[in-house]
Design a protein around this motif. Structure first.
Motif, PDB file in Angstrom:
ATOM      1  N   LEU A 197       0.739  -1.433   0.087  1.00  0.00           N
ATOM      2  CA  LEU A 197       0.064   0.100   0.043  1.00  0.00           C
ATOM      3  C   LEU A 197       0.820   1.092  -0.007  1.00  0.00           C
ATOM      4  CD1 LEU A 197      -2.709  -0.834   2.561  1.00  0.00           C
ATOM      5  CD2 LEU A 197      -3.079  -1.052  -0.006  1.00  0.00           C
ATOM      6  N   ALA A 198       2.186   1.229  -0.086  1.00  0.00           N
ATOM      7  CA  ALA A 198       2.967   2.263   0.068  1.00  0.00           C
ATOM      8  C   ALA A 198       2.955   2.992  -1.382  1.00  0.00           C
ATOM      9  CB  ALA A 198       4.419   1.880   0.296  1.00  0.00           C
ATOM     10  N   VAL A 199       3.094   4.474  -1.232  1.00  0.00           N
ATOM     11  CA  VAL A 199       2.780   5.342  -2.465  1.00  0.00           C
ATOM     12  C   VAL A 199       4.090   6.399  -2.588  1.00  0.00           C
ATOM     13  CG1 VAL A 199       1.789   7.191  -3.786  1.00  0.00           C
ATOM     14  CG2 VAL A 199       0.535   5.209  -2.655  1.00  0.00           C
ATOM     15  N   LEU A 200       5.105   5.866  -3.158  1.00  0.00           N
ATOM     16  CA  LEU A 200       6.401   7.064  -3.353  1.00  0.00           C
ATOM     17  C   LEU A 200       5.997   8.067  -4.411  1.00  0.00           C
ATOM     18  CD1 LEU A 200       9.015   3.950  -3.895  1.00  0.00           C
ATOM     19  CD2 LEU A 200       8.582   5.053  -1.897  1.00  0.00           C
ATOM     20  N   PRO A 201       6.831   9.185  -3.744  1.00  0.00           N
ATOM     21  CA  PRO A 201       6.815  10.344  -4.480  1.00  0.00           C
ATOM     22  C   PRO A 201       7.316  10.405  -5.963  1.00  0.00           C
ATOM     23  CG  PRO A 201       8.491  10.630  -3.229  1.00  0.00           C
ATOM     24  CD  PRO A 201       7.725   9.263  -2.763  1.00  0.00           C
ATOM     25  N   THR A 202       6.548  11.153  -6.856  1.00  0.00           N
ATOM     26  CA  THR A 202       7.079  11.191  -8.407  1.00  0.00           C
ATOM     27  C   THR A 202       8.482  11.796  -8.615  1.00  0.00           C
ATOM     28  OG1 THR A 202       4.861  11.553  -8.897  1.00  0.00           O
ATOM     29  CG2 THR A 202       6.410  12.039 -10.623  1.00  0.00           C
ATOM     30  N   LYS A 203       9.224  11.007  -9.352  1.00  0.00           N
ATOM     31  CA  LYS A 203      10.628  11.495  -9.540  1.00  0.00           C
ATOM     32  C   LYS A 203      10.634  12.852 -10.337  1.00  0.00           C
ATOM     33  CE  LYS A 203      14.649   9.989 -12.084  1.00  0.00           C
ATOM     34  NZ  LYS A 203      15.342   9.002 -13.072  1.00  0.00           N
ATOM     35  N   PRO A 204      11.466  13.728  -9.847  1.00  0.00           N
ATOM     36  CA  PRO A 204      11.573  15.168 -10.343  1.00  0.00           C
ATOM     37  C   PRO A 204      12.302  14.955 -11.596  1.00  0.00           C
ATOM     38  CG  PRO A 204      11.998  15.131  -7.916  1.00  0.00           C
ATOM     39  CD  PRO A 204      12.144  13.643  -8.433  1.00  0.00           C
ATOM     40  N   GLU A 205      11.799  15.652 -12.636  1.00  0.00           N
ATOM     41  CA  GLU A 205      12.058  15.817 -14.145  1.00  0.00           C
ATOM     42  C   GLU A 205      11.991  17.150 -14.711  1.00  0.00           C
ATOM     43  OE1 GLU A 205      11.190  11.039 -15.341  1.00  0.00           O
ATOM     44  OE2 GLU A 205       9.594  12.836 -15.973  1.00  0.00           O
ATOM     45  N   ASN A 206      12.759  17.161 -15.744  1.00  0.00           N
ATOM     46  CA  ASN A 206      12.629  18.351 -16.507  1.00  0.00           C
ATOM     47  C   ASN A 206      13.236  19.631 -15.655  1.00  0.00           C
ATOM     48  OD1 ASN A 206      11.473  17.269 -18.707  1.00  0.00           O
ATOM     49  ND2 ASN A 206       9.359  17.519 -17.833  1.00  0.00           N
ATOM     50  N   ILE A 207      14.112  19.470 -15.059  1.00  0.00           N
ATOM     51  CA  ILE A 207      14.981  20.355 -14.493  1.00  0.00           C
ATOM     52  C   ILE A 207      15.585  21.666 -15.324  1.00  0.00           C
ATOM     53  CG2 ILE A 207      16.887  21.134 -12.819  1.00  0.00           C
ATOM     54  CD1 ILE A 207      16.702  18.010 -11.642  1.00  0.00           C
ATOM     55  N   SER A 208      15.060  22.873 -15.250  1.00  0.00           N
ATOM     56  CA  SER A 208      15.458  24.196 -15.806  1.00  0.00           C
ATOM     57  C   SER A 208      16.063  25.012 -15.126  1.00  0.00           C
ATOM     58  CB  SER A 208      14.358  24.513 -16.611  1.00  0.00           C
ATOM     59  OG  SER A 208      14.691  25.747 -17.372  1.00  0.00           O
ATOM     60  N   CYS A 209      17.309  25.610 -15.224  1.00  0.00           N
ATOM     61  CA  CYS A 209      17.909  26.754 -14.384  1.00  0.00           C
ATOM     62  C   CYS A 209      18.090  27.997 -15.267  1.00  0.00           C
ATOM     63  CB  CYS A 209      19.205  26.108 -13.807  1.00  0.00           C
ATOM     64  SG  CYS A 209      18.850  24.922 -12.797  1.00  0.00           S
ATOM     65  N   VAL A 210      18.016  29.293 -14.722  1.00  0.00           N
ATOM     66  CA  VAL A 210      18.488  30.435 -15.098  1.00  0.00           C
ATOM     67  C   VAL A 210      19.336  31.262 -14.213  1.00  0.00           C
ATOM     68  CG1 VAL A 210      17.557  32.659 -16.006  1.00  0.00           C
ATOM     69  CG2 VAL A 210      16.188  30.619 -16.543  1.00  0.00           C
ATOM     70  N   PHE A 211      20.440  31.690 -14.609  1.00  0.00           N
ATOM     71  CA  PHE A 211      21.190  32.564 -14.091  1.00  0.00           C
ATOM     72  C   PHE A 211      21.063  33.895 -14.019  1.00  0.00           C
ATOM     73  CE2 PHE A 211      25.785  34.381 -13.721  1.00  0.00           C
ATOM     74  CZ  PHE A 211      25.641  34.520 -12.346  1.00  0.00           C
ATOM     75  N   TYR A 212      20.406  34.547 -13.041  1.00  0.00           N
ATOM     76  CA  TYR A 212      20.161  36.038 -13.270  1.00  0.00           C
ATOM     77  C   TYR A 212      21.407  36.926 -12.527  1.00  0.00           C
ATOM     78  CZ  TYR A 212      15.186  34.743 -13.620  1.00  0.00           C
ATOM     79  OH  TYR A 212      14.177  34.276 -14.259  1.00  0.00           O
ATOM     80  N   PHE A 213      21.894  37.344 -13.651  1.00  0.00           N
ATOM     81  CA  PHE A 213      23.385  37.841 -13.467  1.00  0.00           C
ATOM     82  C   PHE A 213      23.536  38.733 -12.313  1.00  0.00           C
ATOM     83  CE2 PHE A 213      27.382  39.909 -14.477  1.00  0.00           C
ATOM     84  CZ  PHE A 213      28.154  38.945 -15.040  1.00  0.00           C
ATOM     85  N   ASP A 214      24.428  38.320 -11.358  1.00  0.00           N
ATOM     86  CA  ASP A 214      24.703  39.242 -10.114  1.00  0.00           C
ATOM     87  C   ASP A 214      23.908  39.172  -9.341  1.00  0.00           C
ATOM     88  OD1 ASP A 214      27.383  39.920 -10.844  1.00  0.00           O
ATOM     89  OD2 ASP A 214      26.877  41.907 -11.358  1.00  0.00           O
ATOM     90  N   ARG A 215      22.651  38.025  -9.369  1.00  0.00           N
ATOM     91  CA  ARG A 215      21.706  38.026  -8.210  1.00  0.00           C
ATOM     92  C   ARG A 215      21.650  36.606  -7.874  1.00  0.00           C
ATOM     93  NH1 ARG A 215      16.447  40.033 -11.642  1.00  0.00           N
ATOM     94  NH2 ARG A 215      15.688  39.072  -9.616  1.00  0.00           N
ATOM     95  N   ASN A 216      21.097  35.478  -8.483  1.00  0.00           N
ATOM     96  CA  ASN A 216      21.090  34.357  -7.937  1.00  0.00           C
ATOM     97  C   ASN A 216      20.813  33.331  -9.214  1.00  0.00           C
ATOM     98  OD1 ASN A 216      18.263  34.062  -9.020  1.00  0.00           O
ATOM     99  ND2 ASN A 216      17.765  35.357  -7.104  1.00  0.00           N
TER     100      ASN A 216
END
Length: 716
Positions: A17-36
């Motif tokens: 009966l255990a339900v595991l979380p969904t695997k994270p996919e489609n990781i997307s990143c943006v580098f805001y210059f001099d911020r984060n």
């Protein structure tokens, strides 16, 4: 043992009966210059008990940074993201039933770097067709190569033009502009290796420097020539398409000369954009230039043809259609060398060509467009296209078009003609163009019998009548016509008519049959009369006895007096005739009508002095008088009706005697009243007499031949 089994069963149930979380996919990143550095992934958070652990590896794999996240995104601090570093990101999803890790993703910070919009410091016109733009980024780019994009448009336009600058410095030169034109500009940039552009900078508006006027577009309106061949030519000019909007012009110069002459005529300092010339019949060349403080424009030349010159036709076909929000006109040229065209458009209802005429020059294309809002709606325009080859103008091609159509203002005026038994012709008048509001596509004729179903019939726009068929005889119909444009239709006035109960053909046919029958009967009757006249004449013209010519008028004395018969032979000898007794006809009384009073007067005056006379060669005939006669000879009266005698030849004497014997025998057996016609009563003094027979003879005397047998005389 049972305890161990129960524990194993509960463990297996919990595991299933255990339900595991969904695997994270489609990781997307943006580098805001001099911020984060901001990363997102999918799927987003499913349940409240799901959480994430985000791990960043930076400094080329030498350092790690981990943190918890409750949403499907996380922003790493600026200290962990320093270009041109390469970082890796891993996301782990967990809940009460277990943990699931994503795949590790790697990111080059410069390739995902995004900056803030730049700042435009200045826009300066360097010459009449160039701007110099100075700008700076908001961040410290540390010498990374940049790419810039500059966009611009004129103030009255909504279309942007974009220009890229590679290895962009903080100064850009924008060239290829129009002189003395107001422009709107904006700038954006990115790192040379980055996939993300910054947002557009604040827009700036500047005007380029002024220069000499641009070349003009020149056109003409030719009026009819007079008796001498002279004519008025109205010249029209304006700024060409693409000329600077803010261009300043102080005035215009006109020059013209006849082609067969060297005399040049100049007209200077004209401030309007039109001028009227009076030219002779020969061809002329006309040029117009404009000028300002910087100089004058190039001249525009147009040739005015000779009055009798025939122009050329270079356009094969043309069409106009609506492409919201534009009216588009296309045409086909028969000669590719023609690349300049003049388009004229004029409302059809305009009283004169000027000043209602509008025109425009078109080059390098075979189509022309105009915004619908610049034309009057529901107005028909005449559009003409003139080909221009060099300085010569060819024959125009014209069509009509509406910028916007509507329903007609009124319907057609309808009439009904040629009404028959089952057919009728519906005719109508064309709607005036001022009331059409568009092109009539078709006409629809609606008709409905009294108490019946509505029917319709559609015809094209060129038809002005429609034949209705299969109608019902002697039936009232209501009919109306609807005129339709692209926008809709408008009904005309309803009218009523009734089909015929009998057709003209049937009337003619019936008349022909009756007339033919009468004609055949007449022909047959005439033919019969010609073939047997003795049978037809008594039927058509019966012989009616004349009472005034009756032999009773010659009665004298005690008996009847018979006149001698006229000779019938050509020898001069007379033949003896005898009296032929015949039966009394039933209508004897009607045929022997005489004036009774006159008859009595004649008989009473002449009876005393006259005796019997012999009518046949010395043979005495005996007169028989009616019993009612007062002075008849004694012993010679009869109580029964007698027999009328006729003259006969001697060879028929025996036959007449035999017939007289039979007649007297029959009369002896009948009562005294049987001698009269059937249905007639003997005249009496106490009965009313027939007005027709009021004066008729009631006493008849008959001549009896002397050779009648004695027994017959005794019976009489």
């Amino acid at each position: 043992m049972w305890t161990l089994a129960l524990w194993a069963f509960s463990f297996l149930c919990k595991f299933s009966l255990a339900v595991l979380p969904t695997k994270p996919e489609n990781i997307s990143c943006v580098f805001y210059f001099d911020r984060n550095l901001t990363c997102t992934w999918r799927p987003e958070k499913e349940t409240n008990d799901t959480s994430y652990i985000v791990t960043l590896t930076y400094s080329y794999g030498k350092s790690n940074y981990s943190d918890n996240a409750t949403e499907a995104s996380y922003s790493f601090p600026r200290s962990c993201a320093m270009p041109p570093d390469i970082c890796s990101v891993e996301v782990q999803a967990q809940n009460g039933d277990g943990k699931v890790k994503s795949d590790i993703t790697y990111w080059h910070l410069i390739s995902i770097a995004k900056t803030e919009p730049p700042i435009i410091l200045s826009v300066n016109p360097i010459c009449n067709r160039m701007f110099q733009i100075q700008w700076k980024p908001r961040e410290k780019t540390r010498g990374f190569p940049l790419v810039c994009m500059l966009r611009f448009r004129t103030v009255n336009s909504s279309r942007w033009t974009e220009v890229n600058f590679e290895n962009c410095k903080q100064v850009c030169n924008l060239t290829g502009l129009q002189a003395f034109t107001e422009y709107v500009l904006a700038l954006r940039f990115r790192f040379n290796d980055s996939r993300y552009w910054s947002k557009w900078s604040k827009e700036e508006t500047r005007v380029t420097m002024e220069e000499v006027p641009h070349v003009l577009d020149l056109w003409r309106i030719l009026e009819p020539a007079d008796m001498n061949g002279d004519r008025k030519v109205r010249l029209l000019w304006k700024k060409a398409r693409g000329a600077p909007v803010l261009e300043k012009t102080f005035g215009y110069h006109i020059q013209y000369f006849a082609e067969n002459s060297t005399n040049l005529t100049e007209i200077n300092n004209i401030t309007t954009q039109q001028y009227e010339l009076l030219l002779m019949s020969q061809a002329h060349s006309v040029s117009v230039t404009s000028f300002n403080s910087l100089g004058k424009s190039q001249e525009t030349i147009l040739r005015i043809p000779d009055v009798h010159e025939k122009t050329f036709q270079y356009i094969k076909s043309m069409q106009a259609y609506i492409a919201e929000p534009l009216l588009v006109v296309n045409w086909q040229s028969s000669i590719p060398a023609v690349d300049t065209w003049i388009v004229e458009w004029l409302p059809e209802a305009a009283m004169s060509k000027f000043p209602a005429l509008s025109w425009e020059s078109v080059s390098q294309v075979t189509n022309w467009t105009i915004e619908q809002d610049k034309l009057k709606p529901f107005t028909c325009y005449n559009i003409s296209v003139y080909p221009v080859l060099g300085h010569r103008v060819g024959e125009p091609y014209s069509i009509q078009a509406y910028a916007k159509e509507g329903t007609p203002l009124k319907g057609p005026e309808t009439r009904v003609e040629n009404i028959g038994l089952r057919t009728a012709t519906i005719t109508w008048k064309e709607i005036p163009k001022s009331a059409r509001n568009g092109f009539i596509n078709n006409y629809t004729v609606f008709y409905q019998a009294e108490g019946g179903k509505e029917l319709s019939k559609t015809v094209n726009s060129h038809a002005l009548q429609c034949d209705l068929e299969s109608l019902t005889r002697r039936t009232s119909y209501t009919v109306w016509v609807m005129a339709s444009t692209r926008a809709g239709g408008t009904n005309g006035v309803r009218i009523n008519f009734k089909t015929l109960s009998i057709s003209v053909f049937e009337i003619v046919l019936l008349t022909s049959l009756v007339g033919g029958g009468l004609l055949l009967l007449s022909i047959k009757t005439v033919t019969f009369g010609l073939r047997k006249p003795n049978r037809l004449t008594p039927l058509c013209c019966p012989d009616v006895p004349n009472p005034a010519e009756s032999s009773l008028a010659t009665w004298l004395g005690d008996g009847f007096k018979k006149s001698n018969m006229k000779e019938t032979g050509n020898s001069g000898n007379t033949e003896d005739v005898v009296l032929k007794p015949c039966p009394v006809p039933a209508d004897l009384i009607d045929k022997l009508v005489v004036n009774f009073e006159n008859f009595l007067e004649v008989v009473l005056t002449e009876e005393a002095g006259k005796g019997q006379a012999s009518i046949l060669g010395g043979e005495a005939n005996e007169y028989v008088t009616s019993p009612s006669r007062p002075d008849g000879p004694p012993g010679k009266s009869f109580k029964e009706p007698s027999i009328l005698t006729e003259v006969a030849s001697e060879d028929s004497h025996s036959t007449c005697s035999r017939m007289a014997d039979e007649a007297y025998s029959e009369l002896a057996r009948q009562p005294s009243s049987s001698c009269q016609s059937p249905g007639l009563s003997p005249p009496r003094e106490d009965q009313a007499q027939n007005p027709y027979l009021k004066n008729s003879v009631t006493t008849r005397e008959f001549l009896v031949h002397e050779n009648i047998p004695e027994h017959s005389k005794g019976e009489v």
